[in-house]
Scaffold this active site. Structure first.
Site, PDB file in Angstrom:
ATOM      1  CB  SER A 121     102.356 111.980 -12.822  1.00 34.71           C
ATOM      2  OG  SER A 121     103.089 110.800 -12.566  1.00 34.71           O
ATOM      3  CG  ASP A 166     102.638 106.325 -22.357  1.00 32.74           C
ATOM      4  OD1 ASP A 166     103.349 107.297 -22.031  1.00 32.74           O
ATOM      5  OD2 ASP A 166     102.278 105.452 -21.544  1.00 32.74           O
ATOM      6  NE  ARG A 188     108.517 107.914 -25.463  1.00 36.42           N
ATOM      7  CZ  ARG A 188     107.877 107.097 -24.642  1.00 36.42           C
ATOM      8  NH1 ARG A 188     106.702 107.452 -24.147  1.00 36.42           N
ATOM      9  NH2 ARG A 188     108.394 105.931 -24.343  1.00 36.42           N
TER      10      ARG A 188
HETATM   11  C1  S3P Z   1     102.317 105.192 -16.353  1.00 38.98           C
HETATM   12  C2  S3P Z   1     102.026 106.523 -16.278  1.00 38.98           C
HETATM   13  C3  S3P Z   1     102.465 107.515 -17.270  1.00 38.98           C
HETATM   14  C4  S3P Z   1     102.892 106.834 -18.575  1.00 38.98           C
HETATM   15  C5  S3P Z   1     103.791 105.670 -18.324  1.00 38.98           C
HETATM   16  C6  S3P Z   1     103.077 104.631 -17.477  1.00 38.98           C
HETATM   17  C7  S3P Z   1     101.818 104.300 -15.290  1.00 38.98           C
HETATM   18  O1  S3P Z   1     103.561 108.249 -16.765  1.00 38.98           O
HETATM   19  O2  S3P Z   1     103.506 107.774 -19.424  1.00 38.98           O
HETATM   20  O3  S3P Z   1     104.161 105.077 -19.550  1.00 38.98           O
HETATM   21  O4  S3P Z   1     101.815 103.059 -15.484  1.00 38.98           O
HETATM   22  O5  S3P Z   1     101.419 104.796 -14.233  1.00 38.98           O
HETATM   23  P1  S3P Z   1     103.383 109.478 -15.748  1.00 38.98           P
HETATM   24  O6  S3P Z   1     102.890 108.969 -14.459  1.00 38.98           O
HETATM   25  O7  S3P Z   1     104.755 110.078 -15.644  1.00 38.98           O
HETATM   26  O8  S3P Z   1     102.426 110.401 -16.409  1.00 38.98           O
END
Ligand code: S3P
Length: 452
Positions: free
Chosen positions: A173, A331, A362
């Site tokens: 993440s 995403d 989702r």
């Molecule tokens: C993001 C990280 C992702 C992604 C989100 C944007 C970011 O989420 O799905 O749309 O900008 O760091 P996670 O950190 O939960 O994987």
């Protein structure tokens, strides 16, 4: 509530789009500009509601945010002079805003409260709170379903300093990684963050460019602030300007539209092709699509190119998305599933448990969107299965976006291949990430009407 009425495509799409700025990089450009004392000019921000939440949040923390032509200029406070917010910070629909702020605020000597909309109020925060607690932070939230913690959150005040800590993340993440890097910068001692998959690395790139004491090796990021702090701990962006490249996640909808409806030529200009974000291009290539990558260049420390689709809708084949490829296209799964509905064979998505806790569940909402068009699709615990039906038009659908911008856009694209007009309900939320979506689609030749 806004609905889209979408007519099937009757002619190939055509046009050139300057893809709006990347949402993830926009959040970071804004938040990290709070941490410098020299003004930063941010050009190419996407203008979505989520980035707007981060802009307002840094204003509440003491930054001055102003418009200058098409740039946003941030006069920050520096890492140590952020101000206590006078009111709770509203993070809206934005998981990135709330989770990044957790890391920044964990090291501050004041109390702050963070909250969001109904969707954000259901999203799990333990993944970011627990590692911050091991660093000495004070964070409390509300009891969510199961054992998780959900917003609203109360953070701080911290008396003293956080402790540098080793974190082995269970989930890949970038939001959690970013929070821990921001906390690590404010800690005594070294922090190490390792993650199980290649989450997006925009934080590492931008903070390193600003002189932050962080290094990345493979899936490990090391934050070593002690010597840096002794030297004054200033973050500064050379040149004082950030150009935000186009959002690959937004471009994925346009590319998918050109592939399922056919294109004279559709050009998405200036798209970030950071390899942590381009899993969808690999998936589309595996399905037999040709997306040409032209004029590669560097913008704002990120690789950028123009993405081009030409010609009649190709004969696509099913594929499998799993492992690191899922992380690199997380995403884009809703729109890739929509494309899979037009491909020969059965596409399977695995290792995507994370989709359960995005702006909507989702996995469930993508399957429901596909089924609304009569597509044979099923949920798996960690993904989904889509049985493609190329060649014949899909049934016209009424799609419920479930409040999720990416479901609304994926449903709109699939509607181009239906036998009559479809409706996407609760579609106003496309403004979260892609406020010009309707105008851009119309510019490509899509017949799309907004209804109140
Ligand atoms: C993001 C990280 C992702 C992604 C989100 C944007 C970011 O989420 O799905 O749309 O900008 O760091 P996670 O950190 O939960 O994987």
């Amino acid at each position: 509530m806004t609905a889209f009425v979408v007519h099937p495509a009757t002619r190939p799409l055509s046009g050139t789009i300057d893809v709006p700025g990347d949402k993830s990089i926009g959040h970071r450009a804004l938040l990290f500009s709070l941490l410098t004392t020299a003004p930063v000019r941010i050009r190419g921000l996407g203008g979505g509601a989520d980035n707007g939440r981060t802009a307002r949040a840094i204003g509440q923390l003491g930054a001055t945010v102003s418009r200058d032509g098409d740039a946003v200029v941030v006069q920050g406070t520096g890492l140590r002079e952020a101000r206590a917010p006078a009111a709770p910070i509203d993070c809206g629909n934005s998981g990135t805003t709330i989770r990044m702020l957790c890391g920044l605020l964990a090291g501050q000597p004041f109390r702050a409260e963070l909250f969001g909309d109904d969707s954000l109020s259901r999203r799990p925060m333990r993944r970011v709170i627990d590692p911050l607690l091991t660093m000495g932070a004070h964070i409390t939230g509300s009891g969510g379903s199961g054992a998780d913690v959900v917003p609203p959150l109360v953070i701080g005040p911290l008396d003293g300093r956080l402790r540098g800590t080793e974190h082995a993340l269970a989930i890949a993440s970038a939001q959690v990684k970013t929070a821990l890097i921001l906390a690590g910068l404010q800690a005594d001692g070294i922090s190490r963050i390792t993650e199980p998959g290649p989450s997006r690395d925009h934080t590492e790139r931008l903070l390193a460019a600003m002189g932050a004491p962080i290094t990345s090796r493979g899936r490990e990021v090391v934050v070593a602030p002690d010597a840096w702090r002794g030297a004054g701990s200033g973050l500064e962006l050379p040149g004082g300007a950030i150009d935000v490249p186009g959002d690959p996640s937004s471009s994925a909808f346009l590319i998918a539209a050109a592939l399922v409806a056919g294109a004279e030529v559709v050009v998405c200009r200036g798209v970030c092709i950071n390899p942590t974000r381009t899993g969808f291009l690999d998936v589309l290539a595996a399905m037999g699509a040709t997306v040409t990558v032209e004029s590669p260049r560097q913008v704002g420390g990120e690789p950028v190119a123009d993405l081009i689709v030409r010609g009649a809708a190709p004969d696509l084949r099913a594929t499998e998305i799993s492992g690191d490829l899922t992380v690199r296209s997380i995403d884009e799964v809703p729109i890739l599933a929509a494309v899979a509905a037009r491909a020969r064979g059965t596409t399977i998505v695995r290792d995507a448990h994370e989709l359960r806790v995005k702006e909507s569940d989702r996995i469930a909402t993508t399957v429901a969107m596909l089924r609304a068009f009569g597509v044979d699709a099923d949920a798996l615990p960690d993904g989904l299965v889509v049985v493609g039906a190329p060649g014949r038009p899909l049934a016209p659908a009424v799609v419920d976006s479930a409040g999720d911008h990416r479901i609304a856009m994926a449903g709109t694209i699939l509607a181009l291949t239906a036998s009559g007009s479809s409706r996407v309900d609760d579609a106003g939320n496309v403004a979260t990430s892609f406020p010009s979506f309707v105008a851009v689609m119309s510019g490509l030749g899509v017949e799309l009407r907004e209804e109140p």
